[in-house]
Design an enzyme around this catalytic site. Structure first.
Site, PDB file in Angstrom:
ATOM      1  N   CYS A 193      26.899  10.770 -12.049  1.00  0.00           N
ATOM      2  CA  CYS A 193      26.193  11.599 -12.388  1.00  0.00           C
ATOM      3  C   CYS A 193      25.384  12.097 -11.108  1.00  0.00           C
ATOM      4  O   CYS A 193      24.583  11.460 -10.479  1.00  0.00           O
ATOM      5  CB  CYS A 193      24.832  10.835 -13.279  1.00  0.00           C
ATOM      6  SG  CYS A 193      23.810  11.950 -13.754  1.00  0.00           S
TER       7      CYS A 193
ATOM      8  N   GLY B 278      25.828  17.845 -11.800  1.00  0.00           N
ATOM      9  CA  GLY B 278      26.600  17.608 -10.481  1.00  0.00           C
ATOM     10  C   GLY B 278      27.888  16.998 -10.262  1.00  0.00           C
ATOM     11  O   GLY B 278      28.422  17.691  -9.654  1.00  0.00           O
TER      12      GLY B 278
END
Length: 344
Positions: free
Chosen positions: A97, A264
């Site tokens: 993440c 991301g």
């Protein structure tokens, strides 16, 4: 007057809340039982099998919400790691993440999980389930700022894959890995716009693609079967050729959960895909914008590498994270909703 905790049973769960580009991150500071396992990946399996009730307590209502995201700090077996982390959401546990890494970089420096901070940047090595990610935190005059991180090797898994999608028929998608696998498709194929269409319509289309790919495409990862699953689908504005203008996307992952940030690990996978197609070159920085909030990350491929037989790249992603508060959660023994619930 200092507020005192009410009578309760069990340990209190202390958290620090942040957001990166609008996407929440609930960092679990204390209150979890021991997480057993000799590796971060085995710890991920352990919490899924033995401590999943605590994920529901912290992610679900009434303490969280359908789109809450969390991070549990654990010990790492990697000597150079400053910390290990497990990611959690409405469905279970991710392997990577990026928005969380950006937030955890600031958190690690501010909460002294690393050695003496250095200016202008402090390096924080974060061991995620997908591997070691190196974050670099701006640091000046005792204050932390923006964060950039270098990804694990990212690669295009398959391009121009045709799947049969319920309600939409045959749709061509690309599949790419940025610490987690995503399917990529231009939202215009569904008559949608990632910045203007209703979120519900975008979610429905992306979820249909995810379900189709999961049923019709077998994924594999060179280093671990634990990484070989489709995390979600990212709908884009179709602007994949290099440009100095921002390109927008929206990520729908886990159980139809909508990322408020540009994502991301999704930016990582999208950069790897664009590099694979020859649409960008090394060290060409692109700006990626969230279709949900208009928040932005930058991303660029900085180095060629390999991941098994796949030609891969190391991708640098940069963004900002902000604190929103701290909380101490408890469970009262006669609360029938204490274990959490979700409204779909």
């Amino acid at each position: 007057m200092e507020l005192q905790l009410p009578p309760h049973e069990g340990e209190q769960l202390s958290v620090v809340d942040m957001h990166t580009g609008g996407e929440p991150l609930r960092i679990i500071h204390s209150g979890y039982p021991e997480v057993k396992g000799d590796s971060v990946l085995s710890k991920r399996r352990y919490v899924r099998e033995h401590l999943d009730h605590l994920r529901r307590v912290l992610m679900y209502e009434p303490r969280g919400h359908y789109d809450m995201y969390g991070a549990l700090i654990v010990d790492s077996e990697v000597p150079e790691a400053d910390l290990g982390v497990l990611f959690m959401h409405n469905e279970g546990y991710s392997t990577m993440c990026g928005h969380a890494v950006i937030a955890l970089g600031r958190f690690a420096v501010d909460y002294k999980l690393v050695k003496e901070p250095q200016s202008p940047e402090t390096q924080v090595n974060i061991h995620c389930p997908c591997g070691l990610v190196k974050a670099f935190v701006e640091y000046s005059d005792g204050k932390t700022g923006g964060v950039r991180f270098l990804s694990v090797p990212a690669f295009a898994f398959a391009t121009d894959v045709t799947v049969t999608v319920e309600r939409f028929g045959e749709v061509t998608v690309d599949i790419s890995y940025g610490g987690a696998f995503y399917a990529f498709v231009d939202a215009q194929k569904f008559g949608l716009n990632v910045t203007k269409s209703r979120t519900r319509d975008l979610v429905d289309a992306a979820t249909a693609v995810t379900n189709a790919v999961k049923c019709q495409v077998k994924l594999h990862h060179p280093t671990s079967d634990d990484l070989a699953f489709l995390y979600g689908t990212i709908l884009t504005d179709g602007k994949d050729n290099y440009s100095s203008d921002p390109t927008a996307n929206i990520c729908v992952f886990a159980e139809a959960q909508v990322d408020r940030s540009p994502t991301g690990s999704g930016v990582t996978a999208r950069v790897a895909l664009q590099y694979h197609k020859g649409l960008i070159q090394l060290n060409q920085t692109r700006t990626f914008q969230s279709g949900a909030t208009e928040s932005q990350f930058t991303g660029k491929a900085v180095e060629e590498t390999k991941c098994g037989d796949f030609k891969a790249v190391v991708v640098e992603v940069a963004g900002r994270a902000f604190y929103t508060g701290v909380s101490r959660f408890v469970q009262e023994p006669d609360d029938k909703l204490t274990h959490g619930f979700l409204l779909k």
